[in-house]
Design a protein around this motif. Structure first.
Motif, mmCIF file in Angstrom:
data_model
loop_
_atom_site.group_PDB
_atom_site.id
_atom_site.type_symbol
_atom_site.label_atom_id
_atom_site.label_comp_id
_atom_site.label_asym_id
_atom_site.label_seq_id
_atom_site.Cartn_x
_atom_site.Cartn_y
_atom_site.Cartn_z
ATOM 1 N N THR A 73 2.324 4.371 -3.757
ATOM 2 C CA THR A 73 1.439 5.406 -4.282
ATOM 3 C C THR A 73 2.307 6.524 -4.835
ATOM 4 O O THR A 73 3.479 6.655 -4.454
ATOM 5 N N LYS A 94 0.822 -1.212 0.000
ATOM 6 C CA LYS A 94 0.000 0.000 0.000
ATOM 7 C C LYS A 94 0.855 1.261 0.000
ATOM 8 O O LYS A 94 0.361 2.355 -0.288
ATOM 9 N N GLN A 145 -1.022 0.136 -7.807
ATOM 10 C CA GLN A 145 0.347 0.248 -7.293
ATOM 11 C C GLN A 145 1.368 0.095 -8.414
ATOM 12 O O GLN A 145 2.393 0.789 -8.435
#
Length: 187
Positions: free
Chosen positions: A12, A9, A36
């Protein structure tokens, strides 16, 4: 400053902008989702760097852009054993500290889809061990400019002992500097 994470995560646009290089240290499988992946592509396209260590070629088989970035895909490997490496570029930033040939014990990857754009630094002598499947061209470390950025890969790095080997550590550090764009040591 170094950030270590297993959290995809973090890939980005907002997070990656803070970094000059990303290292995939023995990643394997599908590690990033489509969003991603897009952020990582834009990151490299902005002139940033990538370092892949060992299993980084055993990653993201369904993402052709990544395969081109890392420079090849893992095919298989024989048992861990000792083999002879050959330096292909003497007096180069990533190999100038290495003897022309040297022995190293590790897990030696066989590759498929080796990119013709990579600049090969190290090869392995398949007659020095059992199980090699790239007899005419068996690179073990390379680098290249790719899609606006820089990529360095080394197939060494499976065994814990490898990380105590000064030849490997200097080689890896030189690859990280290349990915970072540190020009002072790249001659």
């Amino acid at each position: 400053e170094i950030t270590v994470t297993n959290d995809a995560k973090q890939f980005t646009d907002e997070n990656l902008i803070a970094y000059q290089a990303v290292v995939f240290l023995n990643t394997t499988g599908d590690v990033l989702n489509t969003t991603q992946e897009g952020a990582f592509e834009r990151y490299i396209q902005s002139g940033k760097g990538f370092v892949g260590v060992h299993a980084a070629t055993d990653t993201e088989y369904d993402w052709p852009w990544y395969g081109a970035l890392v420079g090849a895909y893992f095919k298989n490997h024989p048992a861990t054993q000792k083999a002879t490496f050959s330096v292909q570029k003497n007096n180069h930033w990533a190999t100038k500290h290495m003897p022309v040939t040297f022995e190293h014990t590790d897990e030696f990857y066989n590759f498929k889809s080796i990119s013709p754009t990579v600049e090969v630094l190290l090869t392995i002598d398949e007659s020095s061990y059992e199980g090699g499947q790239n007899p005419d061209f068996h690179p073990m470390s390379w680098y290249h400019e790719f899609d606006g950025g820089r990529a360095f890969y080394t197939a060494m790095g499976h065994t814990n002992e490898t990380y105590d080997n000064p030849l490997f550590l200097q080689h890896l550090w030189s690859g990280i500097e290349y990915a970072l764009g540190v020009e002072k040591n790249l001659n």
